[in-house]
Design a protein around this motif. Structure first.
Motif, PDB file in Angstrom:
ATOM      1  N   ASP A 631       0.829  -1.212   0.000  1.00  0.00           N
ATOM      2  CA  ASP A 631       0.000   0.000   0.000  1.00  0.00           C
ATOM      3  C   ASP A 631       0.863   1.262   0.000  1.00  0.00           C
ATOM      4  N   CYS A 632       1.969   1.210   0.759  1.00  0.00           N
ATOM      5  CA  CYS A 632       2.859   2.379   0.805  1.00  0.00           C
ATOM      6  C   CYS A 632       3.434   2.677  -0.583  1.00  0.00           C
ATOM      7  N   VAL A 633       3.889   1.641  -1.275  1.00  0.00           N
ATOM      8  CA  VAL A 633       4.466   1.839  -2.612  1.00  0.00           C
ATOM      9  C   VAL A 633       3.411   2.397  -3.559  1.00  0.00           C
ATOM     10  N   ALA A 634       2.192   1.870  -3.464  1.00  0.00           N
ATOM     11  CA  ALA A 634       1.114   2.325  -4.346  1.00  0.00           C
ATOM     12  C   ALA A 634       0.794   3.798  -4.125  1.00  0.00           C
ATOM     13  N   ASN A 635       1.097   4.306  -2.932  1.00  0.00           N
ATOM     14  CA  ASN A 635       0.792   5.708  -2.624  1.00  0.00           C
ATOM     15  C   ASN A 635       2.035   6.592  -2.541  1.00  0.00           C
ATOM     16  N   GLY A 636       3.175   6.061  -3.000  1.00  0.00           N
ATOM     17  CA  GLY A 636       4.401   6.872  -3.015  1.00  0.00           C
ATOM     18  C   GLY A 636       4.894   7.243  -1.632  1.00  0.00           C
ATOM     19  N   CYS A 637       4.684   6.362  -0.651  1.00  0.00           N
ATOM     20  CA  CYS A 637       5.075   6.641   0.741  1.00  0.00           C
ATOM     21  C   CYS A 637       6.330   5.840   1.097  1.00  0.00           C
ATOM     22  N   CYS A 638       7.449   6.535   1.235  1.00  0.00           N
ATOM     23  CA  CYS A 638       8.723   5.900   1.578  1.00  0.00           C
ATOM     24  C   CYS A 638       8.927   5.977   3.088  1.00  0.00           C
ATOM     25  N   VAL A 639       9.431   4.890   3.698  1.00  0.00           N
ATOM     26  CA  VAL A 639       9.584   4.842   5.157  1.00  0.00           C
ATOM     27  C   VAL A 639      11.062   4.778   5.536  1.00  0.00           C
ATOM     28  N   ASN A 640      11.543   5.806   6.193  1.00  0.00           N
ATOM     29  CA  ASN A 640      12.891   5.804   6.766  1.00  0.00           C
ATOM     30  C   ASN A 640      12.781   5.508   8.249  1.00  0.00           C
ATOM     31  N   LEU A 641      13.527   4.509   8.700  1.00  0.00           N
ATOM     32  CA  LEU A 641      13.365   4.051  10.085  1.00  0.00           C
ATOM     33  C   LEU A 641      14.667   4.226  10.864  1.00  0.00           C
ATOM     34  N   PHE A 642      14.594   4.982  11.958  1.00  0.00           N
ATOM     35  CA  PHE A 642      15.721   5.166  12.870  1.00  0.00           C
ATOM     36  C   PHE A 642      15.406   4.360  14.129  1.00  0.00           C
ATOM     37  N   LEU A 643      16.167   3.287  14.341  1.00  0.00           N
ATOM     38  CA  LEU A 643      15.902   2.383  15.469  1.00  0.00           C
ATOM     39  C   LEU A 643      16.919   2.592  16.587  1.00  0.00           C
ATOM     40  N   PHE A 644      16.436   2.545  17.836  1.00  0.00           N
ATOM     41  CA  PHE A 644      17.302   2.724  19.008  1.00  0.00           C
ATOM     42  C   PHE A 644      17.066   1.561  19.968  1.00  0.00           C
ATOM     43  N   PRO A 645      17.394   0.327  19.572  1.00  0.00           N
ATOM     44  CA  PRO A 645      16.998  -0.831  20.394  1.00  0.00           C
ATOM     45  C   PRO A 645      17.969  -1.106  21.540  1.00  0.00           C
ATOM     46  N   ASN A 646      17.396  -1.580  22.649  1.00  0.00           N
ATOM     47  CA  ASN A 646      18.210  -2.118  23.741  1.00  0.00           C
ATOM     48  C   ASN A 646      18.195  -3.634  23.730  1.00  0.00           C
ATOM     49  N   GLN A 647      17.253  -4.209  22.992  1.00  0.00           N
ATOM     50  CA  GLN A 647      17.149  -5.660  22.890  1.00  0.00           C
ATOM     51  C   GLN A 647      16.540  -5.992  21.536  1.00  0.00           C
ATOM     52  N   PHE A 648      16.166  -7.261  21.351  1.00  0.00           N
ATOM     53  CA  PHE A 648      15.638  -7.737  20.073  1.00  0.00           C
ATOM     54  C   PHE A 648      14.395  -6.933  19.661  1.00  0.00           C
ATOM     55  N   THR A 661       9.965  -0.020   0.286  1.00  0.00           N
ATOM     56  CA  THR A 661       9.585   1.320  -0.167  1.00  0.00           C
ATOM     57  C   THR A 661      10.785   2.170  -0.575  1.00  0.00           C
ATOM     58  N   GLY A 662      11.979   1.567  -0.618  1.00  0.00           N
ATOM     59  CA  GLY A 662      13.163   2.330  -1.017  1.00  0.00           C
ATOM     60  C   GLY A 662      13.698   3.203   0.090  1.00  0.00           C
ATOM     61  N   GLY A 663      13.299   2.921   1.337  1.00  0.00           N
ATOM     62  CA  GLY A 663      13.761   3.725   2.466  1.00  0.00           C
ATOM     63  C   GLY A 663      15.095   3.247   2.997  1.00  0.00           C
ATOM     64  N   THR A 664      15.547   3.898   4.071  1.00  0.00           N
ATOM     65  CA  THR A 664      16.826   3.546   4.690  1.00  0.00           C
ATOM     66  C   THR A 664      16.586   3.200   6.154  1.00  0.00           C
ATOM     67  N   LEU A 665      17.294   2.176   6.620  1.00  0.00           N
ATOM     68  CA  LEU A 665      17.193   1.725   8.008  1.00  0.00           C
ATOM     69  C   LEU A 665      18.472   2.116   8.742  1.00  0.00           C
ATOM     70  N   TYR A 666      18.329   2.787   9.863  1.00  0.00           N
ATOM     71  CA  TYR A 666      19.469   3.157  10.711  1.00  0.00           C
ATOM     72  C   TYR A 666      19.263   2.498  12.075  1.00  0.00           C
ATOM     73  N   LYS A 667      20.360   2.037  12.688  1.00  0.00           N
ATOM     74  CA  LYS A 667      20.224   1.324  13.962  1.00  0.00           C
ATOM     75  C   LYS A 667      21.323   1.774  14.918  1.00  0.00           C
ATOM     76  N   TYR A 668      20.918   2.132  16.136  1.00  0.00           N
ATOM     77  CA  TYR A 668      21.861   2.591  17.160  1.00  0.00           C
ATOM     78  C   TYR A 668      21.623   1.747  18.402  1.00  0.00           C
ATOM     79  N   ASN A 669      22.401   0.676  18.538  1.00  0.00           N
ATOM     80  CA  ASN A 669      22.204  -0.234  19.672  1.00  0.00           C
ATOM     81  C   ASN A 669      22.566   0.466  20.984  1.00  0.00           C
ATOM     82  N   ASN A 670      21.740   0.244  22.013  1.00  0.00           N
ATOM     83  CA  ASN A 670      22.012   0.784  23.353  1.00  0.00           C
ATOM     84  C   ASN A 670      22.409   2.258  23.280  1.00  0.00           C
TER      85      ASN A 670
END
Length: 1039
Positions: A631-648, A661-670
């Motif tokens: 649905d996101c692709v059909a509506n031109g909605c790109c998702v960029n996700l910045f994650l700050f996990p302490n666990q799984f 959706t052609g977005g970028t995933l960033y991850k910053y553990n702890n």
């Protein structure tokens, strides 16, 4: 010493000394291999044998096309096949073992007699035999224009077999010297091919009578001349499990040390060096102008800085190919096993000293296209009949030239305005699209950015929410805009959430922002349209007011549970209601466990490792994320996700929408505010300012005889030809595999046109066109000569990382080894000059392919070990899927720079050294970078002036290994080192975390994982071991 080669040697399914006492078969004990054509539907083709046949379905092809069965996940969205599946179509690489068949083999299958495997036992005869094999393996090299130079052990004259009637082809031959001995194993932890300890090689500069030294083996001046410090015995690394399966499905070369007297190892300088290849290319092509005026020419390596002049073929910044000369027939392609692929980075950044793309507008008429195949006007079109008609270079259809486009031809049949029209003279350019190319035939609106912040208890208390809000106040002034515009046309909106959603009205006429709460997260709706998406400049005071209030508004919130899928749904619905494309910037920190669509449970189960169910760890646990992505692709909605996990947090599920959706995933553990803020803020700034195309569709057209069949990247595919991307930025690359439909014409070559239809940051619909022409040949030597190893590794990595969704990791790793052996065996059989069976012959363009393939097979995605977090593996898999060639090159073979060799008086960066512990020295400091992380490794005897210059402390003991940055000091060492860091960082999409590692301290174990030429502490062969194993498989293929 017997020069028997590997033919007389026991096959790998027999237990041998130094192989850890496993039943070391490729696959189960008593297995026998059957090799078929590359791309053959029946890849495992020989008469049925009583043994278990092994799947040798090659990489990259996809399964037959058709809608998924009801109730099944369709994981092939990022790798779809073009055209109907036929009985002759190659099945998905990595599917289970195909039925035996009787079609002709490209190599005679070797099948040894079924032998008993002897687990945990060794025999003196097999010890001697393995020693003989290692003794008789040789590595020789022919550089261009040099006399063949053979590396031999002192006392053994060089010999060259076969008369030399003409100069030999450019190739590398590798020799392990006679006289080596393999001591008995210390225990059962050694994996297959434990590194042979061999006497030194005396280097001879050519055969008797020759004067040219071997250029491939000159030691770099910047490399330490001595052997470096002794490799340490690491007592804190995990041991390989005794029951671990053998190479190549499990890992060859376990962590344990060999017992017996320490002997000198094989000289690493005698095997091909990636660093030497990189430096040679820099020396010969660096700083020069590379003109793209010749079809099928091989460009400089991605690591070489040069100025590219577009003169009719797309710049290698946009398109790189695995080979620039395609085999003329399908049979040749199957025989060579070289994947035919292009890595396309359509929005790649162009340096300031190169010309940006021209924009062509034909008014309401729109772009000129071939009537039959719909290819766009480009330099491959041939004008005829005095310029009134043109013949399409892709399908040969003859078309009329529109009257407004007519121009006379000169004496060589070229239009007289050829040089004035970008679409006739350049490989890359843009068209302004007409309404026919727009959604609902309406001009698009400028895109929007929606910032969605997780305001759960932990994020408030950690200071993360305040950090984000403070940064956005300054960042919103830097939204991307067209160069000629004063301000950005992009609109912005704001949402916060925990278990419910909070929308904010920031209309410019308001004195204060207004909050609206949506608590029904099962059926998300957007509570307001007017005032949610605004122009920042117009609503500046209200937006700044809101960003000041958010941290205070939720300061006392104790909600720890969060939702996730409804957040994406809300952002998509907002963009849909506003009838514009855009990006969601989601800042999230925990597993979404609140009752809502997309709820996830913790399924991080280490018991699944090295089982057939391990692949489920890479698949989403619920199918709602796949439907949401569609649905996101059909509506031109790109998702960029910045994650700050302490666990799984289940990145395999949460990251799926980002990937599709052609977005970028960033991850910053702890995440720690002090230590990690600079890296996070740098990533956020870069992402917001990136050159991006929105609501994009890409199509790849080819000339007759071949077609695009498979696509890998941060993409979504509803059909077999259209690559859909809600957004595509400058760092995203799509890897496209091609297959033959028919014989290719050597005169006309193989032509490729990539067209990307997208919306610009100002809301203009455009077409970005990239064209490239490749040669075709009926000679395999031409194909091998034109290969590019860096592009091959990009293809193999994406193929393998796609395959882990459906295949056991053991099989994926086997396929990497088999593919390497098949490519090199075909070269040896069809292109190399005659030589002893014991010699490993490598084509010059592929001489470092084995080291890169070994790095790939040891990567954490393909290594199932309990010490490696599941999320980390899923994260790396997702990043690599959308990487370009330069990024995969550095990711799999990190850069290791001797910091102690910095020349403080020049701008030059010291030449890198090979990624091996042997290159380190106790008196040195080394910087290692792979695009995601950087290590500054410090030897125990590093000079005090260097320590003082970088850390402002008096000695090694005073250095804090906890630091993640270096102080800004006003001295030459500090300034020079900071400039090196800045230079490395500037070329990569992710801001790299810096870790300080002191020799002989605990964190060194993590650093060692990146010394990719050495044996891995988690299992995985050293480069030398891998060469031995590949060579053995080649010999068995050719025997």
């Amino acid at each position: 010493m017997s020069q028997q080669g590997y033919v007389a040697a026991p096959p790998y399914s027999q237990s041998q000394t130094g192989i850890g006492g496993f039943s070391s078969g490729f696959g189960p004990p008593n297995s026998s291999l059957h090799y078929g054509h590359y791309g053959d539907p029946n890849s495992s083709c020989s008469a049925p044998q009583p043994d278990v046949p092994k799947s040798t379905v090659p990489f990259g092809s996809s399964a037959s096309v058709g809608p998924p069965r009801p109730g099944t996940h369709q994981f092939s969205q990022t790798n779809s096949q073009n055209g109907p599946s036929t009985s002759g179509q190659q099945p998905h690489r990595f599917q289970g073992p195909p039925p035996p068949c009787n079609s002709r083999l490209s190599y005679p299958p070797y099948s040894h007699q079924s032998q008993p495997a002897y687990p945990n036992t060794t025999s003196t005869s097999s010890t001697a035999q393995l020693a003989n094999q290692l003794n008789s393996m040789q590595i020789n090299s022919y550089g261009p224009g040099t006399t063949p130079s053979l590396l031999t052990s002192s006392g053994h004259p060089a010999s060259f077999q076969g008369p030399q009637l003409s100069p030999p082809p450019v190739q590398q031959q590798v020799a392990l010297p006679p006289g080596s001995q393999v001591p008995p194993p210390a225990n059962n932890f050694n994996g297959l091919c434990a590194q042979p300890l061999l006497p030194p090689i005396a280097r001879q500069d050519g055969i008797p009578g020759s004067v040219s030294p071997n250029p491939n083996l000159q030691q770099l001046s910047a490399q330490p001349s001595g052997p470096g410090y002794h490799p340490q015995q690491s007592n804190y690394g995990p041991q390989m499990a005794g029951s671990q399966l053998s190479y190549p499905g499990a890992f060859y070369g376990g962590p344990a040390q060999l017992s017996g007297p320490q002997q000198k190892k094989l000289d690493p300088d005698s095997i091909p060096s990636p660093i030497q290849v990189i430096e040679n290319d820099k020396a010969s092509r660096g700083g020069q102008i590379y003109a793209t005026n010749t079809r099928g020419q091989v460009p400089p390596l991605v690591t070489t800085d040069c100025v590219i002049h577009d003169q009719g073929h797309a710049s290698p910044r946009y398109i790189r190919c695995t080979t620039y000369c395609f085999p003329s027939s399908s049979d040749m392609a199957k025989q060579a096993h070289i994947p035919l692929a292009a890595v396309i980075q359509p929005f790649a950044v162009i340096p300031p000293n190169e010309t940006p793309l021209y924009v062509v507008s034909h008014g309401e008429t729109g772009p000129i296209r071939c009537n039959r195949c719909k290819a766009y006007m480009c330099p491959f079109m041939q004008f005829i009949e005095g310029g009134r008609r043109y013949q399409c270079g892709f399908c040969n259809c003859v078309n009329d030239v529109p009257p407004f486009f007519f121009q006379h031809l000169d004496h060589i049949g070229q239009r007289v305005d050829h040089c004035e029209r970008p679409e006739l003279s350049l490989g890359s350019y843009e068209y302004v699209a007409t309404l026919d190319y727009c959604r609902n035939n309406k001009p698009p609106k400028p895109p929007a950015y929606i910032f969605m912040i997780d305001v759960s208890h932990r994020n408030i208390k950690s200071g993360l929410v305040k950090l984000i809000c403070d940064e956005l106040k300054t960042l919103l002034d830097k939204l991307p805009r067209e160069e000629q515009e004063e301000s950005s046309a992009i609109q912005v909106g704001f949402v916060t959430y925990n278990k419910v959603l909070h929308f904010f009205n920031v209309k410019s006429s308001l004195a204060q922002p207004q909050m609206m709460v949506v608590s029904d997260v099962g059926e998300v709706f957007v509570p307001l349209l007017d005032g949610f998406l605004v122009n920042f400049q117009e609503s500046r005071s209200v937006v700044i007011n809101l960003l000041d209030q958010i941290p205070e508004m939720f300061a006392d919130a104790n909600e720890s549970e969060t939702i996730f899928a409804p957040v994406i749904q809300a952002g998509m619905e907002a963009l849909k209601a506003a009838e514009c494309a855009g990006k969601l910037f989601i800042f999230h920190s925990s597993l979404p466990t609140a009752e809502a669509p997309g709820k996830l449970r913790n399924r991080d189960d280490k018991k699944l490792l090295n089982t057939d169910k391990e692949k489920t760890l890479f698949q989403p646990q619920v199918n709602s994320y796949e439907l949401l992505a569609r649905d996101c692709v059909a509506n031109g909605c790109c998702v960029n996700l910045f994650l700050f996990p302490n666990q799984f947090v289940d990145i395999a599920s949460m990251g799926l929408v980002t990937l599709y959706t052609g977005g970028t995933l960033y991850k910053y553990n702890n995440f720690q505010l002090d230590a990690d803020s600079p890296r996070f803020l740098s990533d956020l700034r870069k992402d917001i300012e990136k050159k991006t195309g929105f609501d994009a569709i890409m199509r790849v057209r080819t000339s007759t005889g071949f077609r695009a069949t498979d696509f890998f990247g941060a993409i979504y595919m509803n059909n077999t030809t259209d690559v859909e991307m809600a957004a595509v930025d400058c760092d995203k690359a799509v890897t496209v595999e091609f297959k033959h439909d028919d014989k290719l014409n050597e005169d006309s070559g193989a032509l490729i046109q990539c067209a990307v239809l997208y919306t610009s940051v100002s809301g203009q619909r455009r077409l970005r066109i990239h064209n490239i022409g490749l040669n075709c040949s009926s000679q395999l030597a031409d194909v091998y000569k034109s290969c590019e190893t860096d592009a091959l590794i990009n293809f193999f990595a994406k193929s393998a990382f796609k395959a882990v969704l459906s295949q056991p990791l053991k099989m994926v790793r086997e396929m990497l080894v088999n593919h390497t052996a098949h490519m090199l065996a075909c070269y040896r059989k069809n292109c190399a000059s005659p030589s002893a069976v014991s010699q490993l012959v490598l084509p010059d363009a592929m001489k470092v392919l084995p080291v890169y393939m070994n790095c790939l097979s040891k990567s954490c995605v393909l290594v199932g070990r309990p010490e490696i977090p599941t999320d980390e593996r899923a994260y790396h898999r997702q990043l690599v899927t959308s990487m370009g060639v330069a990024d995969t090159q550095l990711f799999f073979y990190p850069q290791l720079l001797p910091v102690h060799s910095l020349d403080l008086k020049s701008d030059a960066i010291p030449a890198a050294v090979r990624c091996s512990e042997e290159r380190l020295s106790e008196g040195g400091a080394f910087l290692l970078a792979n695009g995601l992380i950087m290590f500054l490794w410090l030897g125990v005897n590093v000079p005090p002036e260097l320590i003082q210059g970088l850390f402002n402390v008096p000695s090694f003991a005073h250095i804090s290994a906890e630091a993640t940055s270096l102080p800004d000091l006003d001295n030459p060492y500090s300034k020079k080192f900071k400039s090196v860091l800045k230079h490395i960082q500037s070329q990569k999409p992710y801001t790299m975390k810096l870790m300080i590692v002191k020799q002989r301290e605990q964190p060194e174990m993590l650093f060692r994982q990146f010394l990719v030429e050495d044996k891995s502490i988690y299992g995985g062969a050293s480069y030398v071991d891998f060469l031995c194993c590949v060579h053995k498989e080649i010999c068995q293929l050719l025997s």
